[in-house]
Design a protein around this motif. Sequence first.
Motif, PDB file in Angstrom:
ATOM      1  N   ASN A 148      15.457  -3.661  -9.193  1.00  0.00           N
ATOM      2  CA  ASN A 148      15.504  -2.548 -10.136  1.00  0.00           C
ATOM      3  C   ASN A 148      14.267  -1.652 -10.041  1.00  0.00           C
ATOM      4  O   ASN A 148      14.352  -0.450 -10.274  1.00  0.00           O
ATOM      5  N   THR A 149      13.128  -2.209  -9.673  1.00  0.00           N
ATOM      6  CA  THR A 149      11.914  -1.410  -9.532  1.00  0.00           C
ATOM      7  C   THR A 149      12.093  -0.342  -8.453  1.00  0.00           C
ATOM      8  O   THR A 149      11.739   0.822  -8.647  1.00  0.00           O
ATOM      9  N   PHE A 150      12.656  -0.738  -7.321  1.00  0.00           N
ATOM     10  CA  PHE A 150      12.882   0.214  -6.231  1.00  0.00           C
ATOM     11  C   PHE A 150      13.965   1.218  -6.614  1.00  0.00           C
ATOM     12  O   PHE A 150      13.833   2.417  -6.363  1.00  0.00           O
ATOM     13  N   LYS A 151      15.024   0.753  -7.240  1.00  0.00           N
ATOM     14  CA  LYS A 151      16.099   1.645  -7.679  1.00  0.00           C
ATOM     15  C   LYS A 151      15.549   2.711  -8.625  1.00  0.00           C
ATOM     16  O   LYS A 151      15.840   3.903  -8.469  1.00  0.00           O
ATOM     17  N   LEU A 152      14.753   2.303  -9.589  1.00  0.00           N
ATOM     18  CA  LEU A 152      14.166   3.262 -10.529  1.00  0.00           C
ATOM     19  C   LEU A 152      13.253   4.247  -9.810  1.00  0.00           C
ATOM     20  O   LEU A 152      13.261   5.444 -10.113  1.00  0.00           O
ATOM     21  N   TRP A 153      12.450   3.758  -8.861  1.00  0.00           N
ATOM     22  CA  TRP A 153      11.569   4.658  -8.112  1.00  0.00           C
ATOM     23  C   TRP A 153      12.399   5.715  -7.381  1.00  0.00           C
ATOM     24  O   TRP A 153      12.081   6.906  -7.432  1.00  0.00           O
ATOM     25  N   CYS A 154      13.459   5.278  -6.709  1.00  0.00           N
ATOM     26  CA  CYS A 154      14.319   6.210  -5.972  1.00  0.00           C
ATOM     27  C   CYS A 154      15.007   7.202  -6.916  1.00  0.00           C
ATOM     28  O   CYS A 154      15.050   8.402  -6.642  1.00  0.00           O
ATOM     29  N   ASP A 155      15.548   6.685  -8.016  1.00  0.00           N
ATOM     30  CA  ASP A 155      16.301   7.525  -8.940  1.00  0.00           C
ATOM     31  C   ASP A 155      15.422   8.523  -9.681  1.00  0.00           C
ATOM     32  O   ASP A 155      15.897   9.578 -10.108  1.00  0.00           O
ATOM     33  N   GLY A 192       3.100   8.085   3.939  1.00  0.00           N
ATOM     34  CA  GLY A 192       3.848   7.602   2.783  1.00  0.00           C
ATOM     35  C   GLY A 192       5.169   8.306   2.546  1.00  0.00           C
ATOM     36  O   GLY A 192       5.982   7.844   1.751  1.00  0.00           O
ATOM     37  N   SER A 193       5.412   9.419   3.222  1.00  0.00           N
ATOM     38  CA  SER A 193       6.673  10.158   3.062  1.00  0.00           C
ATOM     39  C   SER A 193       7.806   9.417   3.748  1.00  0.00           C
ATOM     40  O   SER A 193       7.616   8.801   4.801  1.00  0.00           O
ATOM     41  N   SER A 194       8.981   9.509   3.149  1.00  0.00           N
ATOM     42  CA  SER A 194      10.159   8.879   3.751  1.00  0.00           C
ATOM     43  C   SER A 194      11.003   9.921   4.458  1.00  0.00           C
ATOM     44  O   SER A 194      11.044  11.086   4.057  1.00  0.00           O
ATOM     45  N   ILE A 195      11.675   9.480   5.494  1.00  0.00           N
ATOM     46  CA  ILE A 195      12.618  10.309   6.234  1.00  0.00           C
ATOM     47  C   ILE A 195      13.919   9.523   6.316  1.00  0.00           C
ATOM     48  O   ILE A 195      13.930   8.398   6.807  1.00  0.00           O
ATOM     49  N   GLY A 196      14.982  10.082   5.790  1.00  0.00           N
ATOM     50  CA  GLY A 196      16.275   9.423   5.835  1.00  0.00           C
ATOM     51  C   GLY A 196      16.682   8.747   4.541  1.00  0.00           C
ATOM     52  O   GLY A 196      17.862   8.510   4.319  1.00  0.00           O
ATOM     53  N   LEU A 197      15.728   8.440   3.674  1.00  0.00           N
ATOM     54  CA  LEU A 197      16.052   7.736   2.436  1.00  0.00           C
ATOM     55  C   LEU A 197      16.950   8.577   1.532  1.00  0.00           C
ATOM     56  O   LEU A 197      17.963   8.087   1.032  1.00  0.00           O
ATOM     57  N   ALA A 198      16.621   9.836   1.333  1.00  0.00           N
ATOM     58  CA  ALA A 198      17.441  10.695   0.475  1.00  0.00           C
ATOM     59  C   ALA A 198      18.849  10.847   1.033  1.00  0.00           C
ATOM     60  O   ALA A 198      19.828  10.815   0.283  1.00  0.00           O
ATOM     61  N   SER A 199      18.968  10.990   2.333  1.00  0.00           N
ATOM     62  CA  SER A 199      20.298  11.124   2.953  1.00  0.00           C
ATOM     63  C   SER A 199      21.141   9.878   2.726  1.00  0.00           C
ATOM     64  O   SER A 199      22.330   9.963   2.415  1.00  0.00           O
ATOM     65  N   ILE A 200      20.523   8.708   2.867  1.00  0.00           N
ATOM     66  CA  ILE A 200      21.245   7.449   2.655  1.00  0.00           C
ATOM     67  C   ILE A 200      21.666   7.320   1.193  1.00  0.00           C
ATOM     68  O   ILE A 200      22.803   6.967   0.895  1.00  0.00           O
ATOM     69  N   LEU A 201      20.766   7.622   0.279  1.00  0.00           N
ATOM     70  CA  LEU A 201      21.078   7.491  -1.141  1.00  0.00           C
ATOM     71  C   LEU A 201      22.135   8.499  -1.597  1.00  0.00           C
ATOM     72  O   LEU A 201      22.944   8.196  -2.470  1.00  0.00           O
ATOM     73  N   ARG A 202      22.138   9.689  -1.011  1.00  0.00           N
ATOM     74  CA  ARG A 202      23.124  10.724  -1.354  1.00  0.00           C
ATOM     75  C   ARG A 202      24.448  10.542  -0.618  1.00  0.00           C
ATOM     76  O   ARG A 202      25.426  11.205  -0.929  1.00  0.00           O
ATOM     77  N   LYS A 213       0.818  -1.215   0.000  1.00  0.00           N
ATOM     78  CA  LYS A 213       0.000   0.000   0.000  1.00  0.00           C
ATOM     79  C   LYS A 213       0.856   1.270   0.000  1.00  0.00           C
ATOM     80  O   LYS A 213       0.351   2.361  -0.214  1.00  0.00           O
ATOM     81  N   ILE A 214       2.149   1.134   0.261  1.00  0.00           N
ATOM     82  CA  ILE A 214       3.081   2.272   0.267  1.00  0.00           C
ATOM     83  C   ILE A 214       3.647   2.417  -1.132  1.00  0.00           C
ATOM     84  O   ILE A 214       4.217   1.472  -1.682  1.00  0.00           O
ATOM     85  N   ASP A 215       3.471   3.571  -1.728  1.00  0.00           N
ATOM     86  CA  ASP A 215       3.820   3.798  -3.133  1.00  0.00           C
ATOM     87  C   ASP A 215       5.199   3.275  -3.511  1.00  0.00           C
ATOM     88  O   ASP A 215       5.344   2.555  -4.493  1.00  0.00           O
ATOM     89  N   MET A 216       6.220   3.603  -2.750  1.00  0.00           N
ATOM     90  CA  MET A 216       7.586   3.219  -3.122  1.00  0.00           C
ATOM     91  C   MET A 216       7.809   1.709  -3.085  1.00  0.00           C
ATOM     92  O   MET A 216       8.741   1.209  -3.688  1.00  0.00           O
ATOM     93  N   PHE A 217       6.941   0.987  -2.406  1.00  0.00           N
ATOM     94  CA  PHE A 217       7.086  -0.464  -2.303  1.00  0.00           C
ATOM     95  C   PHE A 217       6.030  -1.231  -3.106  1.00  0.00           C
ATOM     96  O   PHE A 217       6.063  -2.454  -3.156  1.00  0.00           O
ATOM     97  N   SER A 218       5.111  -0.547  -3.730  1.00  0.00           N
ATOM     98  CA  SER A 218       3.948  -1.188  -4.343  1.00  0.00           C
ATOM     99  C   SER A 218       4.274  -2.160  -5.470  1.00  0.00           C
ATOM    100  O   SER A 218       3.498  -3.063  -5.743  1.00  0.00           O
ATOM    101  N   ARG A 219       5.418  -1.994  -6.122  1.00  0.00           N
ATOM    102  CA  ARG A 219       5.753  -2.850  -7.271  1.00  0.00           C
ATOM    103  C   ARG A 219       7.004  -3.710  -7.037  1.00  0.00           C
ATOM    104  O   ARG A 219       7.583  -4.224  -7.985  1.00  0.00           O
TER     105      ARG A 219
END
Length: 159
Positions: free
Chosen positions: A128-135, A87-97, A20-26
Amino acid sequence: MTDSEMSKANSNFSVEELKKIDMFSRLKKDSLDKLANSSEVFKYREGWPLSNLDIIQNNILIILDGEARLIGLENNKITTIVKLGKGSSIGLASILRCSPCEKVNASTELVALSIPDKTILDIYKNDNTFKLWCDRNLFPCELASFIEVLAKVYPNHNL
């Protein structure tokens, strides 16, 4: 953190709830299983800091209920850049950057899914689905960081 500020709400978060969480839905089933097995749900009190600019957290949070605020400076005054909700993430952008870019506080009582950074990075590398969503997503803190850099480069412009 004391029990009065943060408490474990539930240790079980199902694959169906994750979908149900957009970033994980696929995501692939094994990615969803990893998330379900390693994640925990916590409650945070209003005003509690969820992320700071001086350290990259060892987990990310996904808001399940409540609101938080991304905090920045405007004219040397603390201000809310954006409200973060379900549904908002906290910390994900910091980890990816690989660079802390989020100062976030709970603006209401908040319930969040806590996911270890190792799990997130493993899924980022292997699904790859999650990677593409993040990128493909621009996180609010990334935009705020970019504007901050522009303001330093062009100090006479009202950014």
